[in-house]
Design a protein around this motif. Structure first.
Motif, PDB file in Angstrom:
ATOM      1  N   ALA A  16      73.383  79.097  -7.164  1.00  0.00           N
ATOM      2  CA  ALA A  16      74.397  80.069  -7.589  1.00  0.00           C
ATOM      3  C   ALA A  16      74.461  81.285  -6.682  1.00  0.00           C
ATOM      4  O   ALA A  16      75.202  82.231  -6.977  1.00  0.00           O
ATOM      5  N   LEU A  17      73.722  81.276  -5.584  1.00  0.00           N
ATOM      6  CA  LEU A  17      73.792  82.404  -4.657  1.00  0.00           C
ATOM      7  C   LEU A  17      75.118  82.353  -3.906  1.00  0.00           C
ATOM      8  O   LEU A  17      75.421  81.355  -3.244  1.00  0.00           O
ATOM      9  N   PRO A  18      75.947  83.400  -4.001  1.00  0.00           N
ATOM     10  CA  PRO A  18      77.290  83.347  -3.407  1.00  0.00           C
ATOM     11  C   PRO A  18      77.270  83.573  -1.894  1.00  0.00           C
ATOM     12  O   PRO A  18      76.652  84.524  -1.410  1.00  0.00           O
ATOM     13  N   LEU A  19      77.974  82.728  -1.155  1.00  0.00           N
ATOM     14  CA  LEU A  19      78.036  82.832   0.296  1.00  0.00           C
ATOM     15  C   LEU A  19      79.447  83.056   0.811  1.00  0.00           C
ATOM     16  O   LEU A  19      79.653  83.804   1.753  1.00  0.00           O
ATOM     17  N   THR A  20      80.418  82.402   0.201  1.00  0.00           N
ATOM     18  CA  THR A  20      81.797  82.505   0.677  1.00  0.00           C
ATOM     19  C   THR A  20      82.507  83.689   0.026  1.00  0.00           C
ATOM     20  O   THR A  20      82.036  84.254  -0.978  1.00  0.00           O
ATOM     21  N   ASP A  45      78.500  83.621   8.250  1.00  0.00           N
ATOM     22  CA  ASP A  45      79.373  82.832   9.115  1.00  0.00           C
ATOM     23  C   ASP A  45      79.503  81.414   8.553  1.00  0.00           C
ATOM     24  O   ASP A  45      79.037  81.128   7.437  1.00  0.00           O
ATOM     25  N   ASP A  46      80.123  80.519   9.311  1.00  0.00           N
ATOM     26  CA  ASP A  46      80.368  79.166   8.804  1.00  0.00           C
ATOM     27  C   ASP A  46      79.088  78.386   8.562  1.00  0.00           C
ATOM     28  O   ASP A  46      79.090  77.398   7.813  1.00  0.00           O
ATOM     29  N   GLU A  47      77.995  78.797   9.192  1.00  0.00           N
ATOM     30  CA  GLU A  47      76.703  78.137   9.001  1.00  0.00           C
ATOM     31  C   GLU A  47      75.875  78.825   7.921  1.00  0.00           C
ATOM     32  O   GLU A  47      74.722  78.441   7.681  1.00  0.00           O
ATOM     33  N   GLY A  48      76.436  79.839   7.282  1.00  0.00           N
ATOM     34  CA  GLY A  48      75.713  80.559   6.245  1.00  0.00           C
ATOM     35  C   GLY A  48      74.794  81.634   6.756  1.00  0.00           C
ATOM     36  O   GLY A  48      73.962  82.168   6.017  1.00  0.00           O
ATOM     37  N   HIS A  50      73.854  85.370   8.276  1.00  0.00           N
ATOM     38  CA  HIS A  50      74.280  86.766   8.141  1.00  0.00           C
ATOM     39  C   HIS A  50      75.209  87.177   9.285  1.00  0.00           C
ATOM     40  O   HIS A  50      74.960  86.873  10.454  1.00  0.00           O
ATOM     41  N   SER A  51      76.296  87.867   8.940  1.00  0.00           N
ATOM     42  CA  SER A  51      77.307  88.239   9.924  1.00  0.00           C
ATOM     43  C   SER A  51      77.743  89.691   9.725  1.00  0.00           C
ATOM     44  O   SER A  51      77.730  90.205   8.600  1.00  0.00           O
ATOM     45  N   LEU A  52      78.129  90.321  10.826  1.00  0.00           N
ATOM     46  CA  LEU A  52      78.751  91.647  10.774  1.00  0.00           C
ATOM     47  C   LEU A  52      80.201  91.579  11.243  1.00  0.00           C
ATOM     48  O   LEU A  52      80.794  92.592  11.617  1.00  0.00           O
ATOM     49  N   ASP A  53      80.785  90.411  11.189  1.00  0.00           N
ATOM     50  CA  ASP A  53      82.150  90.216  11.668  1.00  0.00           C
ATOM     51  C   ASP A  53      83.149  90.959  10.772  1.00  0.00           C
ATOM     52  O   ASP A  53      83.202  90.738   9.558  1.00  0.00           O
ATOM     53  N   ALA A  54      83.936  91.828  11.380  1.00  0.00           N
ATOM     54  CA  ALA A  54      84.880  92.644  10.609  1.00  0.00           C
ATOM     55  C   ALA A  54      85.940  91.799   9.910  1.00  0.00           C
ATOM     56  O   ALA A  54      86.350  92.112   8.784  1.00  0.00           O
ATOM     57  N   GLY A  55      86.380  90.721  10.558  1.00  0.00           N
ATOM     58  CA  GLY A  55      87.370  89.850   9.938  1.00  0.00           C
ATOM     59  C   GLY A  55      86.845  89.191   8.676  1.00  0.00           C
ATOM     60  O   GLY A  55      87.559  89.076   7.665  1.00  0.00           O
TER      61      GLY A  55
END
Length: 264
Positions: A16-20, A45-48, A50-55
């Motif tokens: 139940a950990l939310p990723l998307t 990101d798509d691989e799960g 951690h990301s800092l992507d602004a989009g």
């Protein structure tokens, strides 16, 4: 404030950990309906990873805002061992968020860029919450107030008890020393606590006059039981404990945290 995923855990840790963005939105809605007033947001990101992507942040913010329009959103610039200060600065410059958590010790890796990051936040009106892990973080923040690196009005901090890196769990006995360190700075403080005593530590924070952050980023379950079904179950259990002790969930404010207060 609910912190539903963090930078490191995944579905292998809890289904139940939310990723998307969609999962974050559903979690935000469920927790907000219970009384959580803000969301501490990590995106992947798509691989799960951690990301800092602004989009990705924009997409997740839009999804959460649609599902829980009254819920405040705080992004994080935490590196999680993956990003340097230029990447953290780039995220803040591109996104110019309403609120962001910023690690003092990570920003201290490049003092010049740290000054730029805080200036960008001041210009954008971003509500900065300084992450304080250790006494050294408190000393660094104090020095930055003194030399102007951090604007005087940026007084929100989150104290972190326990550590992922060392596997040290949080305990309520850790809190008084931290509070003594920050007392001269007149800060608005919140607490997050890693490990199975998360809820116990947060109750101690309320009693001491602080705000709280709760969620699967910090703990998946109590020390004397099974994992919570989801983030909302953790929030519900904590609020039940808090109200049983006479605490009151106050109206939402612009101060980060769950905004529980001592009974009057």
């Amino acid at each position: 404030m609910v912190a539903p995923n963090g930078a490191r855990r995944g579905k292998d840790d809890h289904l139940a950990l939310p990723l998307t963005a969609e999962e974050l939105a559903a979690t935000a809605k469920a927790c907000h309906q219970l009384g959580a007033q803000a969301l501490h947001m990590h995106v992947r990101d798509d691989e799960g990873v951690h990301s800092l992507d602004a989009g990705r942040y924009r997409d997740a913010i839009a999804a959460v805002t649609e599902c829980a329009p009254a819920m405040s959103i705080q992004i994080t610039t935490e590196s999680a061992g993956l990003f340097d200060v230029p990447a953290q600065l780039a995220c803040l410059e591109a996104l110019r968020p309403a609120a962001a958590s910023v690690s003092v010790r990570e920003m201290a890796r490049d003092a010049a860029l740290a000054a730029r990051a805080y200036a960008v936040c001041a210009e954008a009106g971003t509500q900065v919450q300084h992450i304080l892990y250790t006494p050294a973080c408190v000393a660094q923040l104090q020095a930055w107030y003194a030399d102007g690196t951090v604007p005087q009005e940026m007084r929100d901090v989150i104290l972190v008890l326990g550590q992922y890196a060392t596997g040290q769990p949080a305990a309520p006995a850790m809190l008084p020393e931290f509070l003594a360190l920050i007392a001269p700075l007149a800060l608005r403080w919140s607490l997050c606590a890693f490990g199975p005593q998360e809820h116990v530590c947060l109750l101690a924070a309320i009693k001491a006059g602080g705000q709280v952050r709760i969620g699967f980023e910090n703990s998946l379950g109590p020390e004397d039981g099974a994992s919570w079904a989801d983030n909302a179950a953790s929030v519900a259990a904590f609020l039940q404990q808090a109200t049983a002790r006479g605490h009151i969930l106050a109206p939402q404010t612009d101060v980060p945290g769950a905004n529980l207060r001592e009974p009057t």
